[in-house]
Scaffold this motif. Sequence first.
Motif, PDB file in Angstrom:
ATOM      1  N   PHE A   1       0.860  -1.175   0.000  1.00 27.47           N
ATOM      2  CA  PHE A   1       0.000   0.000   0.000  1.00 27.47           C
ATOM      3  C   PHE A   1       0.902   1.232   0.000  1.00 27.47           C
ATOM      4  O   PHE A   1       1.197   1.803   1.049  1.00 27.47           O
ATOM      5  N   LYS A   2       1.363   1.615  -1.183  1.00 22.80           N
ATOM      6  CA  LYS A   2       2.341   2.700  -1.311  1.00 22.80           C
ATOM      7  C   LYS A   2       1.702   4.079  -1.244  1.00 22.80           C
ATOM      8  O   LYS A   2       2.354   5.051  -0.866  1.00 22.80           O
ATOM      9  N   ASP A   3       0.434   4.170  -1.623  1.00 19.18           N
ATOM     10  CA  ASP A   3      -0.278   5.448  -1.574  1.00 19.18           C
ATOM     11  C   ASP A   3      -0.756   5.702  -0.144  1.00 19.18           C
ATOM     12  O   ASP A   3      -1.384   4.832   0.473  1.00 19.18           O
ATOM     13  N   ALA A   4      -0.483   6.891   0.374  1.00 22.01           N
ATOM     14  CA  ALA A   4      -0.773   7.182   1.785  1.00 22.01           C
ATOM     15  C   ALA A   4      -2.261   7.060   2.107  1.00 22.01           C
ATOM     16  O   ALA A   4      -2.630   6.528   3.163  1.00 22.01           O
ATOM     17  N   ALA A   5      -3.116   7.538   1.218  1.00 21.99           N
ATOM     18  CA  ALA A   5      -4.562   7.483   1.481  1.00 21.99           C
ATOM     19  C   ALA A   5      -5.048   6.035   1.490  1.00 21.99           C
ATOM     20  O   ALA A   5      -5.857   5.646   2.345  1.00 21.99           O
ATOM     21  N   MET A   6      -4.547   5.229   0.544  1.00 15.34           N
ATOM     22  CA  MET A   6      -4.940   3.815   0.506  1.00 15.34           C
ATOM     23  C   MET A   6      -4.376   3.058   1.708  1.00 15.34           C
ATOM     24  O   MET A   6      -5.042   2.179   2.271  1.00 15.34           O
ATOM     25  N   TYR A   7      -3.156   3.417   2.098  1.00 14.85           N
ATOM     26  CA  TYR A   7      -2.563   2.798   3.302  1.00 14.85           C
ATOM     27  C   TYR A   7      -3.434   3.119   4.519  1.00 14.85           C
ATOM     28  O   TYR A   7      -3.741   2.232   5.326  1.00 14.85           O
ATOM     29  N   GLU A   8      -3.820   4.372   4.643  1.00 14.64           N
ATOM     30  CA  GLU A   8      -4.613   4.791   5.799  1.00 14.64           C
ATOM     31  C   GLU A   8      -5.948   4.058   5.849  1.00 14.64           C
ATOM     32  O   GLU A   8      -6.393   3.616   6.922  1.00 14.64           O
ATOM     33  N   ASP A   9      -6.586   3.909   4.683  1.00 15.88           N
ATOM     34  CA  ASP A   9      -7.864   3.185   4.634  1.00 15.88           C
ATOM     35  C   ASP A   9      -7.690   1.740   5.098  1.00 15.88           C
ATOM     36  O   ASP A   9      -8.472   1.237   5.912  1.00 15.88           O
ATOM     37  N   CYS A  10      -6.650   1.079   4.566  1.00 15.24           N
ATOM     38  CA  CYS A  10      -6.404  -0.319   4.939  1.00 15.24           C
ATOM     39  C   CYS A  10      -6.085  -0.437   6.422  1.00 15.24           C
ATOM     40  O   CYS A  10      -6.622  -1.306   7.118  1.00 15.24           O
ATOM     41  N   ALA A  11      -5.217   0.440   6.917  1.00 15.37           N
ATOM     42  CA  ALA A  11      -4.812   0.372   8.322  1.00 15.37           C
ATOM     43  C   ALA A  11      -5.983   0.633   9.258  1.00 15.37           C
ATOM     44  O   ALA A  11      -6.097  -0.015  10.310  1.00 15.37           O
ATOM     45  N   ASN A  12      -6.838   1.564   8.903  1.00 19.25           N
ATOM     46  CA  ASN A  12      -8.023   1.837   9.728  1.00 19.25           C
ATOM     47  C   ASN A  12      -8.897   0.595   9.840  1.00 19.25           C
ATOM     48  O   ASN A  12      -9.389   0.257  10.925  1.00 19.25           O
ATOM     49  N   ILE A  13      -9.092  -0.102   8.729  1.00 25.31           N
ATOM     50  CA  ILE A  13      -9.916  -1.314   8.736  1.00 25.31           C
ATOM     51  C   ILE A  13      -9.207  -2.427   9.506  1.00 25.31           C
ATOM     52  O   ILE A  13      -9.785  -3.061  10.392  1.00 25.31           O
ATOM     53  N   ALA A  14      -7.923  -2.666   9.173  1.00 24.89           N
ATOM     54  CA  ALA A  14      -7.185  -3.768   9.793  1.00 24.89           C
ATOM     55  C   ALA A  14      -7.075  -3.610  11.302  1.00 24.89           C
ATOM     56  O   ALA A  14      -7.134  -4.603  12.038  1.00 24.89           O
ATOM     57  N   ASN A  15      -6.926  -2.379  11.761  1.00 23.76           N
ATOM     58  CA  ASN A  15      -6.757  -2.153  13.197  1.00 23.76           C
ATOM     59  C   ASN A  15      -8.076  -2.119  13.954  1.00 23.76           C
ATOM     60  O   ASN A  15      -8.070  -2.075  15.185  1.00 23.76           O
ATOM     61  N   ASN A  16      -9.197  -2.123  13.225  1.00 25.21           N
ATOM     62  CA  ASN A  16     -10.495  -2.078  13.897  1.00 25.21           C
ATOM     63  C   ASN A  16     -11.375  -3.288  13.632  1.00 25.21           C
ATOM     64  O   ASN A  16     -12.392  -3.459  14.283  1.00 25.21           O
ATOM     65  N   VAL A  17     -10.996  -4.152  12.676  1.00 30.87           N
ATOM     66  CA  VAL A  17     -11.843  -5.276  12.328  1.00 30.87           C
ATOM     67  C   VAL A  17     -12.017  -6.236  13.499  1.00 30.87           C
ATOM     68  O   VAL A  17     -13.078  -6.828  13.676  1.00 30.87           O
ATOM     69  N   ASP A  18     -10.971  -6.375  14.320  1.00 26.63           N
ATOM     70  CA  ASP A  18     -11.082  -7.250  15.494  1.00 26.63           C
ATOM     71  C   ASP A  18     -12.165  -6.747  16.435  1.00 26.63           C
ATOM     72  O   ASP A  18     -12.894  -7.525  17.057  1.00 26.63           O
ATOM     73  N   LEU A  19     -12.284  -5.424  16.542  1.00 28.72           N
ATOM     74  CA  LEU A  19     -13.287  -4.837  17.420  1.00 28.72           C
ATOM     75  C   LEU A  19     -14.686  -5.011  16.820  1.00 28.72           C
ATOM     76  O   LEU A  19     -15.650  -5.275  17.521  1.00 28.72           O
ATOM     77  N   LEU A  20     -14.771  -4.908  15.476  1.00 31.37           N
ATOM     78  CA  LEU A  20     -16.051  -4.973  14.819  1.00 31.37           C
ATOM     79  C   LEU A  20     -16.660  -6.373  14.862  1.00 31.37           C
ATOM     80  O   LEU A  20     -17.849  -6.554  15.044  1.00 31.37           O
ATOM     81  N   ASP A  21     -15.783  -7.414  14.718  1.00 31.56           N
ATOM     82  CA  ASP A  21     -16.333  -8.774  14.686  1.00 31.56           C
ATOM     83  C   ASP A  21     -16.336  -9.445  16.066  1.00 31.56           C
ATOM     84  O   ASP A  21     -16.677 -10.606  16.200  1.00 31.56           O
ATOM     85  N   GLY A  22     -15.889  -8.676  17.082  1.00 34.32           N
ATOM     86  CA  GLY A  22     -15.966  -9.184  18.435  1.00 34.32           C
ATOM     87  C   GLY A  22     -14.819 -10.100  18.837  1.00 34.32           C
ATOM     88  O   GLY A  22     -14.788 -10.567  19.967  1.00 34.32           O
ATOM     89  N   SER A  23     -13.886 -10.381  17.913  1.00 35.72           N
ATOM     90  CA  SER A  23     -12.763 -11.244  18.280  1.00 35.72           C
ATOM     91  C   SER A  23     -11.698 -10.408  18.940  1.00 35.72           C
ATOM     92  O   SER A  23     -11.618  -9.207  18.758  1.00 35.72           O
ATOM     93  N   ALA A  24     -10.850 -11.064  19.715  1.00 32.70           N
ATOM     94  CA  ALA A  24      -9.804 -10.338  20.425  1.00 32.70           C
ATOM     95  C   ALA A  24      -8.489 -11.055  20.266  1.00 32.70           C
ATOM     96  O   ALA A  24      -8.467 -12.218  19.945  1.00 32.70           O
TER      97      ALA A  24
END
Length: 276
Positions: A253-276
Amino acid sequence: SSLRAGGAGAGNSSAADNSTRHSAKTFTSFAQHPGSSLYCFAVMRPHFASEQQLLTMQYKRRWSLFSCDEAAVYSNQAITLGPGFRTGVVASNLVCGKGGEFGTALNTPIFLKVWAKVREDGDFMRHEWTVKVDPDAVFVPDRLRKIVAYHRESQRGVYFNNCKYGMHGPLEVFSRNAVVSWTSYSQQCVQHFWKVCEGPCKWGEDMFIDQCLWKVLMVDRHFDVNLLREDHCDPPAGWKSCQDAAAVAFHPFKDAAMYEDCANIANNVDLLDGSA
């Protein structure tokens, strides 16, 4: 969580060693993880402006390597990436050509210098595991901690293969003993493969270190399919959505905006699906 910047003696910092200091070469989190402690580093090439942009954002957001127990960034000049944190300096222009069967970046000499600096600085010795991560990899350290907790150290060390085609460079994971083996005997591998290839092998550093540890130094090689989702390793459909909660890293993810989108999802998906 509370975070601070610290140098080699980070654990003994005084109150005066605060976040306004710009001389720290490593970044240390107060949240330590005994048994699965991670020392993470990246290499930043100043002639690629996107890498500095990505690492500056990661430092600000405490993403990727800045969510490890301790982190460092190496470059060929001292560059401040944020309050209290600057790059460590390696004597290299960090420039390499491409070649070999796959048009690979022939970056082994660069990384031999970087690894020599990692060994000299010695910060990795405070941690069970060392991770080399590319600036354009979206990396979630907490997922890696859960994996390494099940892998025991051995005399010569343990490292991970992350792709069915061999270890790929965006995320490289080594136990403490593996780093000692590699940095102590890498020149033995240089000499070995010089003979095998009848000159310099036209490999990237990831293939070189994989072949060195596996075939020459006999370091334990473990495979984990969840370490890396990458375009060069037959990833599953939809991998770029970054919603795969099992994946430790996504690349590139070389583009900063695309990196930010991916990182936001990856760092929050655990919270969204209830897994820890």
